[in-house]
Design a protein around this motif. Structure first.
Motif, PDB file in Angstrom:
ATOM      1  N   GLY A 294       0.798  -1.641  -0.032  1.00  6.90           N
ATOM      2  CA  GLY A 294       0.058   0.112  -0.131  1.00  6.90           C
ATOM      3  C   GLY A 294       0.806   1.121  -0.104  1.00  6.90           C
ATOM      4  O   GLY A 294       0.288   2.278  -0.092  1.00  6.90           O
ATOM      5  N   LYS A 295       2.063   1.117  -0.028  1.00  9.92           N
ATOM      6  CA  LYS A 295       3.043   2.403   0.205  1.00  9.92           C
ATOM      7  C   LYS A 295       3.610   2.647  -1.292  1.00  9.92           C
ATOM      8  O   LYS A 295       3.466   1.906  -2.183  1.00  9.92           O
ATOM      9  CB  LYS A 295       4.308   2.118   0.993  1.00  9.92           C
ATOM     10  CG  LYS A 295       3.776   2.114   2.758  1.00  9.92           C
ATOM     11  CD  LYS A 295       4.912   2.242   3.395  1.00  9.92           C
ATOM     12  CE  LYS A 295       4.264   1.800   5.145  1.00  9.92           C
ATOM     13  NZ  LYS A 295       3.665   2.836   5.217  1.00  9.92           N
ATOM     14  N   LYS A 296       3.871   3.707  -1.480  1.00  6.53           N
ATOM     15  CA  LYS A 296       4.787   4.207  -2.792  1.00  6.53           C
ATOM     16  C   LYS A 296       5.942   4.480  -2.643  1.00  6.53           C
ATOM     17  O   LYS A 296       6.187   5.285  -1.801  1.00  6.53           O
ATOM     18  CB  LYS A 296       3.614   5.544  -3.202  1.00  6.53           C
ATOM     19  CG  LYS A 296       4.215   6.000  -4.790  1.00  6.53           C
ATOM     20  CD  LYS A 296       3.318   7.455  -4.941  1.00  6.53           C
ATOM     21  CE  LYS A 296       2.050   7.020  -5.248  1.00  6.53           C
ATOM     22  NZ  LYS A 296       1.152   8.175  -5.502  1.00  6.53           N
ATOM     23  N   ILE A 297       7.077   4.065  -3.398  1.00  7.09           N
ATOM     24  CA  ILE A 297       8.193   4.230  -3.453  1.00  7.09           C
ATOM     25  C   ILE A 297       8.436   4.719  -4.787  1.00  7.09           C
ATOM     26  O   ILE A 297       8.453   3.972  -5.990  1.00  7.09           O
ATOM     27  CB  ILE A 297       8.784   3.012  -3.134  1.00  7.09           C
ATOM     28  CG1 ILE A 297       8.668   2.378  -1.841  1.00  7.09           C
ATOM     29  CG2 ILE A 297      10.719   3.137  -3.409  1.00  7.09           C
ATOM     30  CD1 ILE A 297       9.186   1.063  -1.357  1.00  7.09           C
ATOM     31  N   ALA A 298       9.262   5.866  -4.592  1.00 10.42           N
ATOM     32  CA  ALA A 298       9.581   6.520  -5.809  1.00 10.42           C
ATOM     33  C   ALA A 298      11.244   6.297  -6.134  1.00 10.42           C
ATOM     34  O   ALA A 298      11.980   6.158  -5.315  1.00 10.42           O
ATOM     35  CB  ALA A 298       9.483   8.085  -6.006  1.00 10.42           C
ATOM     36  N   LEU A 299      11.561   5.927  -7.400  1.00 11.39           N
ATOM     37  CA  LEU A 299      13.055   5.794  -7.761  1.00 11.39           C
ATOM     38  C   LEU A 299      13.432   7.088  -8.546  1.00 11.39           C
ATOM     39  O   LEU A 299      12.902   7.016  -9.920  1.00 11.39           O
ATOM     40  CB  LEU A 299      13.179   4.471  -8.509  1.00 11.39           C
ATOM     41  CG  LEU A 299      14.742   4.391  -9.120  1.00 11.39           C
ATOM     42  CD1 LEU A 299      15.530   4.097  -7.837  1.00 11.39           C
ATOM     43  CD2 LEU A 299      14.870   3.252 -10.160  1.00 11.39           C
ATOM     44  N   LEU A 300      14.125   7.959  -7.923  1.00  7.21           N
ATOM     45  CA  LEU A 300      14.816   9.140  -8.680  1.00  7.21           C
ATOM     46  C   LEU A 300      16.215   8.556  -9.191  1.00  7.21           C
ATOM     47  O   LEU A 300      17.094   8.379  -8.720  1.00  7.21           O
ATOM     48  CB  LEU A 300      14.919  10.312  -7.641  1.00  7.21           C
ATOM     49  CG  LEU A 300      15.375  11.729  -8.302  1.00  7.21           C
ATOM     50  CD1 LEU A 300      14.219  12.201  -9.297  1.00  7.21           C
ATOM     51  CD2 LEU A 300      15.770  12.738  -7.129  1.00  7.21           C
ATOM     52  N   HIS A 301      16.076   8.444 -10.390  1.00 10.78           N
ATOM     53  CA  HIS A 301      17.249   7.716 -11.125  1.00 10.78           C
ATOM     54  C   HIS A 301      17.877   8.505 -12.353  1.00 10.78           C
ATOM     55  O   HIS A 301      17.168   9.277 -12.980  1.00 10.78           O
ATOM     56  CB  HIS A 301      16.829   6.393 -11.508  1.00 10.78           C
ATOM     57  CG  HIS A 301      16.027   6.154 -12.615  1.00 10.78           C
ATOM     58  ND1 HIS A 301      16.409   6.173 -13.687  1.00 10.78           N
ATOM     59  CD2 HIS A 301      14.596   6.032 -12.707  1.00 10.78           C
ATOM     60  CE1 HIS A 301      15.366   6.237 -14.955  1.00 10.78           C
ATOM     61  NE2 HIS A 301      14.205   6.242 -13.955  1.00 10.78           N
ATOM     62  N   LEU A 302      19.215   8.423 -12.749  1.00 13.31           N
ATOM     63  CA  LEU A 302      19.748   9.017 -13.754  1.00 13.31           C
ATOM     64  C   LEU A 302      19.181   7.982 -14.971  1.00 13.31           C
ATOM     65  O   LEU A 302      19.348   6.866 -15.018  1.00 13.31           O
ATOM     66  CB  LEU A 302      21.289   8.850 -13.722  1.00 13.31           C
ATOM     67  CG  LEU A 302      22.068   9.472 -14.768  1.00 13.31           C
ATOM     68  CD1 LEU A 302      22.085  11.170 -14.516  1.00 13.31           C
ATOM     69  CD2 LEU A 302      23.621   9.198 -14.497  1.00 13.31           C
ATOM     70  N   ASP A 303      18.848   8.981 -16.020  1.00 20.19           N
ATOM     71  CA  ASP A 303      18.297   8.409 -17.149  1.00 20.19           C
ATOM     72  C   ASP A 303      19.569   7.744 -17.970  1.00 20.19           C
ATOM     73  O   ASP A 303      19.943   8.283 -19.040  1.00 20.19           O
ATOM     74  CB  ASP A 303      17.518   9.326 -17.947  1.00 20.19           C
ATOM     75  CG  ASP A 303      16.730   8.491 -19.112  1.00 20.19           C
ATOM     76  OD1 ASP A 303      16.752   7.523 -19.085  1.00 20.19           O
ATOM     77  OD2 ASP A 303      16.056   9.297 -19.840  1.00 20.19           O
ATOM     78  N   HIS A 304      20.215   6.660 -17.400  1.00 17.74           N
ATOM     79  CA  HIS A 304      21.248   6.137 -18.072  1.00 17.74           C
ATOM     80  C   HIS A 304      21.110   4.706 -17.809  1.00 17.74           C
ATOM     81  O   HIS A 304      20.754   4.344 -16.808  1.00 17.74           O
ATOM     82  CB  HIS A 304      22.524   7.001 -17.499  1.00 17.74           C
ATOM     83  CG  HIS A 304      23.700   6.654 -17.840  1.00 17.74           C
ATOM     84  ND1 HIS A 304      24.583   5.643 -17.256  1.00 17.74           N
ATOM     85  CD2 HIS A 304      24.720   7.117 -18.814  1.00 17.74           C
ATOM     86  CE1 HIS A 304      25.804   5.494 -17.619  1.00 17.74           C
ATOM     87  NE2 HIS A 304      25.846   6.319 -18.816  1.00 17.74           N
ATOM     88  N   PRO A 305      22.243   3.844 -18.508  1.00 16.67           N
ATOM     89  CA  PRO A 305      22.156   2.605 -17.794  1.00 16.67           C
ATOM     90  C   PRO A 305      22.364   2.165 -16.403  1.00 16.67           C
ATOM     91  O   PRO A 305      21.606   1.564 -15.690  1.00 16.67           O
ATOM     92  CB  PRO A 305      23.298   1.826 -18.829  1.00 16.67           C
ATOM     93  CG  PRO A 305      23.368   2.672 -19.998  1.00 16.67           C
ATOM     94  CD  PRO A 305      23.021   4.109 -19.579  1.00 16.67           C
ATOM     95  N   PHE A 306      23.234   3.126 -15.870  1.00 14.13           N
ATOM     96  CA  PHE A 306      23.533   2.796 -14.427  1.00 14.13           C
ATOM     97  C   PHE A 306      22.000   3.346 -13.560  1.00 14.13           C
ATOM     98  O   PHE A 306      21.886   2.397 -12.674  1.00 14.13           O
ATOM     99  CB  PHE A 306      24.604   3.958 -13.809  1.00 14.13           C
ATOM    100  CG  PHE A 306      24.453   4.345 -12.570  1.00 14.13           C
ATOM    101  CD1 PHE A 306      24.378   3.791 -11.332  1.00 14.13           C
ATOM    102  CD2 PHE A 306      23.945   6.043 -12.428  1.00 14.13           C
ATOM    103  CE1 PHE A 306      24.542   4.317 -10.077  1.00 14.13           C
ATOM    104  CE2 PHE A 306      23.838   6.233 -11.210  1.00 14.13           C
ATOM    105  CZ  PHE A 306      23.978   5.283  -9.871  1.00 14.13           C
ATOM    106  N   GLY A 307      21.375   4.239 -13.986  1.00 13.17           N
ATOM    107  CA  GLY A 307      20.353   4.686 -13.030  1.00 13.17           C
ATOM    108  C   GLY A 307      19.224   3.593 -13.449  1.00 13.17           C
ATOM    109  O   GLY A 307      18.035   3.589 -12.474  1.00 13.17           O
ATOM    110  N   LYS A 308      19.011   2.929 -14.436  1.00 15.24           N
ATOM    111  CA  LYS A 308      17.936   1.708 -14.902  1.00 15.24           C
ATOM    112  C   LYS A 308      18.137   0.630 -14.287  1.00 15.24           C
ATOM    113  O   LYS A 308      17.420  -0.279 -14.201  1.00 15.24           O
ATOM    114  CB  LYS A 308      17.630   2.012 -16.312  1.00 15.24           C
ATOM    115  CG  LYS A 308      17.299   3.382 -17.021  1.00 15.24           C
ATOM    116  CD  LYS A 308      17.637   2.838 -18.461  1.00 15.24           C
ATOM    117  CE  LYS A 308      17.187   4.401 -19.145  1.00 15.24           C
ATOM    118  NZ  LYS A 308      17.343   4.277 -20.776  1.00 15.24           N
ATOM    119  N   GLU A 309      19.503   0.404 -13.817  1.00 14.06           N
ATOM    120  CA  GLU A 309      20.075  -1.014 -13.258  1.00 14.06           C
ATOM    121  C   GLU A 309      18.841  -1.691 -12.292  1.00 14.06           C
ATOM    122  O   GLU A 309      18.497  -2.752 -12.244  1.00 14.06           O
ATOM    123  CB  GLU A 309      21.328  -0.869 -12.471  1.00 14.06           C
ATOM    124  CG  GLU A 309      22.499  -1.244 -13.400  1.00 14.06           C
ATOM    125  CD  GLU A 309      22.005  -2.922 -13.652  1.00 14.06           C
ATOM    126  OE1 GLU A 309      22.313  -3.734 -12.867  1.00 14.06           O
ATOM    127  OE2 GLU A 309      22.216  -3.440 -15.015  1.00 14.06           O
TER     128      GLU A 309
END
Length: 439
Positions: free
Chosen positions: A170-185
């Motif tokens: 029921g919780k919400k978790i945001a992933l603030l990530h670099l739009d790059h292969p590293f950030g998408k890992e």
């Protein structure tokens, strides 16, 4: 030979950007270990202390011990600016004499990975790269100890859920990530865990041109009101995100980063206002350790380091993590020396050494680095070791250890790891699999 291998910590009086004319690995008087570094560009602030740490560990061994078992370690850097195309160029320039390659970018690692079976040079990517590289049967030449990105994501969620991911329902978790292969890992694992445990997963990408101006991303965070923000950031992105979080009054104790998002310099920008921010980490700085005192005596005070002492770099998380990264590499070299009774191992011999590392607590103490690195052990089938990590928390002035050792839930990760490794091998067929690797 074994009697010569009582201690190891590295060093080398190296010339940065030395034209990549390092000595051939087959020679007995030196071992060439290039690093695909980035001291320029938008990631320089975080790359520089890491490279300084790697460099200084090598310098320590050369200055204090005369090298590793009497063999000089030649550390060299090829500047990539964290640019994938430049990184591949650096790999090609340095590979002829290299015993190892250190790509220093997930994007570069992914480009070099298909070359590994042809060139037969180990890829060492401590705490970064493609998470399924943990599968040594499939990725015979690639290593990402002591913990993978998927291990890191698992540890973060385990910590946020008090050890039971069902508590996140029921919780919400945001992933603030670099739009790059590293950030998408971490995305494939987080998507799978969200579906299984009933939490909402919200990926929020940050483009390379948006790193210093994230107003749109933080407007979305204010609108979505996630229970936690997990940051998979690097370089200028981290400083931008932390500044925006403070400005928008996002609760810092609900803001957690991966180990590359725990840079002292970024938090110093906000000081006391950043108090409570956490970062998972497989290393912990300890400036009073025997290792650090030797670094100070033989390298820093001797004028052989590039660190900025006025900015507290010596005590920082990233500088000391750089030392630990070179310690991991040196341990692999030492194991290869011992196993094959050679002074300068070949890349193939180092491959064996890297999958036979045993940096347990006793060995870390012997190196003067007790408590500075998670204990871990690699094997033929396990190229990561999955040593776990600790939460570091910003106390307003510095990062301090804020948890006991956390471990990833490997039962959650291994099926996805195996599936993605197979998917990669199938997509790059014919891809050799080491069927003899059982453990």
């Amino acid at each position: 030979m074994k009697t010569l291998l009582k201690t190891a910590i590295l060093s080398s009086a190296l010339a940065l950007g030395a034209g990549f004319a390092g000595p051939a690995a087959a020679q007995d008087d030196s071992i060439y270990i290039p690093n695909l570094s980035y001291r320029t560009g938008p990631f320089a602030a975080t790359g520089t202390p890491l490279m300084n740490g790697q460099r200084d560990y090598i310098t320590l061994l050369n200055e204090r011990d005369g090298g590793l078992n009497g063999v000089k370690l030649v550390y060299d850097e090829c500047e990539t600016g964290y640019n994938t195309e430049k990184g591949v160029e650096c790999y090609e320039k340095t590979k002829a004499n290299a015993v190892v390659t250190q790509p220093w970018s997930t994007g570069i690692t992914l480009q070099v990975l298909p070359k590994s079976n042809v060139d037969e040079i180990p890829i060492l990517a401590p705490g970064y790269g493609f998470s399924p590289m943990a599968d040594g049967k499939v990725f015979q030449w690639a290593y990402n100890p002591p913990s993978s990105y998927w291990d890191g994501a698992s540890m973060i969620l385990n910590n946020l859920s008090d050890g039971n991911l069902d508590n996140l329902k029921g919780k919400k978790i945001a992933l603030l990530h670099l739009d790059h292969p590293f950030g998408k890992e971490p995305i494939p694992l987080l998507e799978a865990l969200a579906a299984k445990h009933g939490f909402t997963f919200l990926p929020i990408p940050v483009g390379l041109t948006e790193m210093q101006n994230q107003s749109a991303q933080w407007l979305q965070i204010r609108r979505e009101r996630p229970d936690f923000v997990v940051m998979w950031g690097w370089g200028a992105m981290n400083a931008g995100a932390i500044t925006e979080a403070v400005k928008t009054k996002y609760p810092m104790d609900q803001f957690v980063g991966v180990w590359w998002s725990g840079h002292d310099g970024d938090l110093k920008l906000v000081g006391e206002a950043g108090k409570g921010y956490r970062s998972i980490s497989w290393s912990v700085p300890n400036s009073e350790s025997p290792l650090m005192q030797d670094i100070k005596k033989h390298v820093v005070d001797a004028g052989k380091s590039l660190i900025n002492q006025g900015e507290g770099e010596f005590d920082s998380v990233f500088y000391q993590r750089g030392l630990m990264i070179s310690a991991i590499l040196v341990e692999g070299i030492k194991e290869a020396q011992e196993q094959f009774d050679v002074r300068a191992p070949s890349p193939e011999q180092l491959r064996w050494g890297l999958e036979n590392i045993n940096l347990d607590e006793a060995r870390l103490k012997e190196l003067g680095a007790e408590g500075m690195l998670v204990p871990f052990k690699t094997s033929c089938a396990d190229h990561t070791g999955h040593g776990g990590g600790w939460m570091l928390q910003w106390d307003g002035a510095k990062f301090v250890k804020a948890s006991d050792l956390l471990m990833p839930d490997r039962t959650e990760i291994e099926p996805l790891e195996a599936a993605k490794a197979k998917e990669y091998a199938d997509a790059n067929a014919p891809w050799p699999i080491n069927e003899e690797c059982s453990m």
